[in-house]
Design a protein around this motif. Structure first.
Motif, PDB file in Angstrom:
ATOM      1  N   ARG A 187      54.324  39.225  39.154  1.00 12.42           N
ATOM      2  CA  ARG A 187      54.474  40.062  38.173  1.00 12.42           C
ATOM      3  C   ARG A 187      53.794  39.497  37.030  1.00 12.42           C
ATOM      4  NH1 ARG A 187      56.479  42.417  41.694  1.00 12.42           N
ATOM      5  NH2 ARG A 187      58.512  43.655  41.570  1.00 12.42           N
ATOM      6  N   LEU A 188      53.152  40.457  36.166  1.00 12.83           N
ATOM      7  CA  LEU A 188      52.609  40.045  34.932  1.00 12.83           C
ATOM      8  C   LEU A 188      52.813  41.121  33.832  1.00 12.83           C
ATOM      9  CD1 LEU A 188      48.832  39.236  34.131  1.00 12.83           C
ATOM     10  CD2 LEU A 188      49.886  40.851  32.864  1.00 12.83           C
ATOM     11  N   ILE A 189      53.479  40.624  32.784  1.00 12.41           N
ATOM     12  CA  ILE A 189      53.948  41.372  31.822  1.00 12.41           C
ATOM     13  C   ILE A 189      52.941  41.143  30.400  1.00 12.41           C
ATOM     14  CG2 ILE A 189      55.572  40.056  30.920  1.00 12.41           C
ATOM     15  CD1 ILE A 189      57.357  42.425  30.191  1.00 12.41           C
ATOM     16  N   ALA A 190      52.462  41.975  29.703  1.00 13.81           N
ATOM     17  CA  ALA A 190      51.933  42.011  28.459  1.00 13.81           C
ATOM     18  C   ALA A 190      52.463  42.484  27.175  1.00 13.81           C
ATOM     19  CB  ALA A 190      50.261  42.506  28.603  1.00 13.81           C
ATOM     20  N   THR A 191      52.637  41.568  26.102  1.00 11.01           N
ATOM     21  CA  THR A 191      52.882  42.017  24.869  1.00 11.01           C
ATOM     22  C   THR A 191      51.925  42.368  23.773  1.00 11.01           C
ATOM     23  OG1 THR A 191      53.514  39.817  24.312  1.00 11.01           O
ATOM     24  CG2 THR A 191      55.388  40.932  25.370  1.00 11.01           C
ATOM     25  N   CYS A 192      50.968  42.514  24.361  1.00 18.30           N
ATOM     26  CA  CYS A 192      49.761  42.976  23.374  1.00 18.30           C
ATOM     27  C   CYS A 192      49.178  44.171  24.108  1.00 18.30           C
ATOM     28  CB  CYS A 192      48.673  41.736  23.139  1.00 18.30           C
ATOM     29  SG  CYS A 192      48.020  41.222  24.788  1.00 18.30           S
ATOM     30  N   SER A 193      48.195  44.961  23.312  1.00 20.52           N
ATOM     31  CA  SER A 193      47.445  45.949  24.230  1.00 20.52           C
ATOM     32  C   SER A 193      46.142  45.481  24.540  1.00 20.52           C
ATOM     33  CB  SER A 193      47.632  47.290  23.484  1.00 20.52           C
ATOM     34  OG  SER A 193      46.703  47.212  22.203  1.00 20.52           O
ATOM     35  N   VAL A 194      45.493  46.150  25.331  1.00 16.89           N
ATOM     36  CA  VAL A 194      43.969  45.787  25.855  1.00 16.89           C
ATOM     37  C   VAL A 194      43.361  47.231  26.086  1.00 16.89           C
ATOM     38  CG1 VAL A 194      44.672  43.746  27.002  1.00 16.89           C
ATOM     39  CG2 VAL A 194      44.849  45.997  28.234  1.00 16.89           C
ATOM     40  N   ARG A 195      41.950  47.115  26.008  1.00 16.89           N
ATOM     41  CA  ARG A 195      41.101  48.121  26.003  1.00 16.89           C
ATOM     42  C   ARG A 195      40.981  48.442  27.676  1.00 16.89           C
ATOM     43  NH1 ARG A 195      35.737  48.092  23.670  1.00 16.89           N
ATOM     44  NH2 ARG A 195      36.086  50.462  23.327  1.00 16.89           N
ATOM     45  N   HIS A 196      40.997  47.591  28.594  1.00 15.59           N
ATOM     46  CA  HIS A 196      40.874  47.554  30.088  1.00 15.59           C
ATOM     47  C   HIS A 196      41.749  46.650  30.529  1.00 15.59           C
ATOM     48  CE1 HIS A 196      37.558  44.853  28.915  1.00 15.59           C
ATOM     49  NE2 HIS A 196      37.853  44.249  29.857  1.00 15.59           N
ATOM     50  N   ILE A 197      42.007  46.592  31.812  1.00 15.73           N
ATOM     51  CA  ILE A 197      42.554  45.692  32.672  1.00 15.73           C
ATOM     52  C   ILE A 197      41.648  44.175  32.971  1.00 15.73           C
ATOM     53  CG2 ILE A 197      44.251  45.137  34.567  1.00 15.73           C
ATOM     54  CD1 ILE A 197      45.155  47.415  32.759  1.00 15.73           C
ATOM     55  N   PRO A 198      42.048  43.105  32.290  1.00 15.88           N
ATOM     56  CA  PRO A 198      41.176  42.107  32.666  1.00 15.88           C
ATOM     57  C   PRO A 198      41.086  41.749  33.939  1.00 15.88           C
ATOM     58  CG  PRO A 198      42.767  41.494  30.569  1.00 15.88           C
ATOM     59  CD  PRO A 198      42.988  42.891  31.331  1.00 15.88           C
ATOM     60  N   GLN A 199      40.038  41.473  34.494  1.00 17.59           N
ATOM     61  CA  GLN A 199      39.710  41.225  35.753  1.00 17.59           C
ATOM     62  C   GLN A 199      40.519  39.920  36.165  1.00 17.59           C
ATOM     63  OE1 GLN A 199      37.827  42.322  38.554  1.00 17.59           O
ATOM     64  NE2 GLN A 199      37.622  44.191  37.303  1.00 17.59           N
ATOM     65  N   PRO A 200      40.706  38.686  35.613  1.00 20.61           N
ATOM     66  CA  PRO A 200      41.489  37.673  36.082  1.00 20.61           C
ATOM     67  C   PRO A 200      42.975  38.243  36.534  1.00 20.61           C
ATOM     68  CG  PRO A 200      40.003  37.056  34.213  1.00 20.61           C
ATOM     69  CD  PRO A 200      40.066  38.451  34.201  1.00 20.61           C
ATOM     70  N   TRP A 201      43.420  39.076  35.738  1.00 16.75           N
ATOM     71  CA  TRP A 201      44.959  39.412  36.079  1.00 16.75           C
ATOM     72  C   TRP A 201      44.873  40.119  37.578  1.00 16.75           C
ATOM     73  CZ3 TRP A 201      46.733  42.675  31.195  1.00 16.75           C
ATOM     74  CH2 TRP A 201      46.923  41.857  30.129  1.00 16.75           C
ATOM     75  N   LEU A 202      43.850  40.685  37.775  1.00  9.98           N
ATOM     76  CA  LEU A 202      43.822  41.531  39.031  1.00  9.98           C
ATOM     77  C   LEU A 202      43.514  40.460  40.353  1.00  9.98           C
ATOM     78  CD1 LEU A 202      41.568  44.416  37.785  1.00  9.98           C
ATOM     79  CD2 LEU A 202      43.960  44.377  38.539  1.00  9.98           C
ATOM     80  N   TYR A 203      43.419  39.345  39.969  1.00  4.67           N
ATOM     81  CA  TYR A 203      43.158  38.227  41.232  1.00  4.67           C
ATOM     82  C   TYR A 203      44.279  37.399  40.984  1.00  4.67           C
ATOM     83  CZ  TYR A 203      38.614  39.822  42.066  1.00  4.67           C
ATOM     84  OH  TYR A 203      37.447  40.686  42.408  1.00  4.67           O
ATOM     85  N   GLN A 204      45.125  36.940  40.083  1.00  3.98           N
ATOM     86  CA  GLN A 204      46.143  36.346  39.924  1.00  3.98           C
ATOM     87  C   GLN A 204      47.530  36.856  40.149  1.00  3.98           C
ATOM     88  OE1 GLN A 204      45.936  33.952  36.207  1.00  3.98           O
ATOM     89  NE2 GLN A 204      44.208  33.170  36.597  1.00  3.98           N
ATOM     90  N   VAL A 205      47.591  38.080  40.204  1.00  9.03           N
ATOM     91  CA  VAL A 205      48.935  38.705  40.748  1.00  9.03           C
ATOM     92  C   VAL A 205      48.613  39.217  42.090  1.00  9.03           C
ATOM     93  CG1 VAL A 205      50.610  40.831  40.520  1.00  9.03           C
ATOM     94  CG2 VAL A 205      49.226  39.775  38.305  1.00  9.03           C
ATOM     95  N   LYS A 206      49.536  38.868  42.947  1.00 10.84           N
ATOM     96  CA  LYS A 206      49.448  38.948  44.421  1.00 10.84           C
ATOM     97  C   LYS A 206      49.389  40.484  44.917  1.00 10.84           C
ATOM     98  CE  LYS A 206      52.774  35.277  45.307  1.00 10.84           C
ATOM     99  NZ  LYS A 206      54.127  35.076  45.936  1.00 10.84           N
ATOM    100  N   PRO A 207      48.639  40.764  46.030  1.00 11.44           N
ATOM    101  CA  PRO A 207      48.700  42.323  46.501  1.00 11.44           C
ATOM    102  C   PRO A 207      50.041  42.847  46.451  1.00 11.44           C
ATOM    103  CG  PRO A 207      47.050  41.172  47.486  1.00 11.44           C
ATOM    104  CD  PRO A 207      47.741  40.181  46.604  1.00 11.44           C
ATOM    105  N   GLY A 208      50.613  43.751  46.107  1.00 13.27           N
ATOM    106  CA  GLY A 208      51.920  44.179  46.036  1.00 13.27           C
ATOM    107  C   GLY A 208      52.676  43.943  44.839  1.00 13.27           C
ATOM    108  N   GLY A 209      52.113  42.943  43.831  1.00 11.48           N
ATOM    109  CA  GLY A 209      52.695  42.589  42.695  1.00 11.48           C
ATOM    110  C   GLY A 209      52.404  43.744  41.562  1.00 11.48           C
ATOM    111  N   ARG A 210      52.952  43.524  40.571  1.00 11.80           N
ATOM    112  CA  ARG A 210      53.022  44.532  39.389  1.00 11.80           C
ATOM    113  C   ARG A 210      52.513  43.992  38.123  1.00 11.80           C
ATOM    114  NH1 ARG A 210      58.912  47.165  39.990  1.00 11.80           N
ATOM    115  NH2 ARG A 210      58.916  47.790  42.317  1.00 11.80           N
TER     116      ARG A 210
END
Length: 380
Positions: A187-210
């Motif tokens: 899981r990844l939870i962010a307590t800030c807002s972003v303009r787009h989903i950062p690419q590193p997050w999409l590789y560090q969270v497992k497939p099926g993760g949220r």
């Protein structure tokens, strides 16, 4: 006068009764983490001041403890460096840059994330450390990593977590880059807002993760999205009900603007009432349509200024009814906003839970209704 234990218990009971705390494990976390260890002095806005002035409230002074255990956001830093302790008398103005978010929102988001025993979680934005403490209480220190961009904020959070008896892994750095050591998270939870989903997050969270994160932009509209990672660099999800806003991650904040000079341009009647983009979801739709624009003004008199190109649009009511828009520059900002708002209105102007997001190698797209419905590309 109520004791801290009594005020703490009353806050937890309030959050239980109002439906915030729906899971026993998160109620136990709320009971186990005293907020007073994470919120020292804070700022309160002075009612009626313009620009908004803030007065400091220091630890131990009358009313301090009652505010700490209220279900409200407490600002702990202005302009990236001004702390309440720095203001010895009077008031100060500035933009909030760090805060202790209202406990009901923090605990709701942890439950929406669906983090369970054994899950490894990456938190983006340690802040005061309160959210981090809730997560450490529920999941265990070894399963939680939290990243804070501001070294001074991170140092204070580390001290507070230690005082509360928690020792999760803490990192000072750019959370948009993810864990500098990599790793696979559930899981990844962010307590800030972003303009787009950062690419590193999409590789560090497992497939099926949220991933649970608030999407925002330079017009200060917000939407909370829950995504499921479908493969390395890919995810899909929906936006959630409610009204959630967070300070934008500093690397995603708009460039500084010295001043705004309103210049002449091409005029035409508008097809939509400009007031619609002052509403929560109407403003969100406008931001999707013009993602590099900053929105100012109010009501029927709206101003859009594109940071990248200098393009402008401004609206005004006509004496005999209707509205006029003036546009200049290479981007016809109001044309973009008008078309997006009309598509949203054609779908009966739904709230954000009717919107979804798809992330792939082709880009990041927010869509309305279904993936093949009206959509807008996020700025990358």
């Amino acid at each position: 006068m109520s004791t801290s234990a009594e005020l703490h218990a009353a806050l937890v009971e309030q959050l239980t009764q109002d439906g915030t705390l729906t899971e026993p494990e998160w109620r136990a976390a709320a009971e186990g983490v005293p907020r007073e260890l994470f919120v020292g002095s804070f700022f309160l806005p002075v009612p009626g001041s313009n620009p908004t002035a803030c007065r400091p409230v220091h630890r131990g002074e009358p009313g301090w403890l009652e505010r700490v255990y209220s279900n409200e956001t407490l600002v702990t830093q202005l302009d990236g460096h001004i702390r309440p302790e720095d203001v010895t008398e009077g008031t100060v103005t500035g933009s909030p840059s760090s805060s202790s978010t209202l406990p009901s929102l923090v605990l709701t988001m942890w439950q929406q994330l669906g983090a369970e025993t054994g899950h490894r979680v990456l938190e983006i934005g340690t802040g005061t450390g309160l959210s981090t403490a809730y997560g450490a209480n529920r999941l265990g220190d070894a399963n939680l990593t939290s990243i804070e961009y501001d070294p001074a904020v991170g140092a204070r959070a580390a001290a507070s977590l230690k005082a509360a008896g928690y020792a999760p892994r803490l990192i000072i750095g750019d959370g948009l880059l993810g864990d500098p050591e990599g790793g696979e998270y559930d899981r990844l939870i962010a307590t800030c807002s972003v303009r787009h989903i950062p690419q590193p997050w999409l590789y560090q969270v497992k497939p099926g993760g949220r991933i649970l994160v608030t999407l925002s932009g330079w017009s200060f509209a917000f939407g909370l999205a829950l995504l499921t990672v479908t493969g390395p660099g890919e995810a899909t999800g929906r936006f959630l009900p409610g009204y959630v806003s967070f300070m934008i991650a500093r690397p995603h904040d708009r460039p500084p603007r010295q001043s705004l000079e309103l210049l002449p341009g091409d005029e035409r009647p508008t097809r939509i009432n400009p007031e619609i983009i002052s509403t929560w979801t109407g403003g969100w739709v406008a931001q999707l349509a013009a993602p590099s624009a900053e929105r100012m003004g109010a009501g029927e008199q709206q101003i859009l200024s594109d940071v990248a190109t200098g393009s402008q649009a401004r609206t005004m009511p006509n004496p005999d009814g209707g509205w006029t828009v003036v546009q200049r520059g290479p981007l016809r900002l109001w044309d973009q906003v008008e078309s997006a708002v009309e598509a949203w209105q054609a779908a009966n102007s739904p709230h954000q839970e009717r919107f979804g997001i798809t992330v792939s190698a082709a880009g990041q797209r927010v869509w309305l209704g279904a993936e093949d419905g009206p959509g807008w590309d996020l700025p990358i």
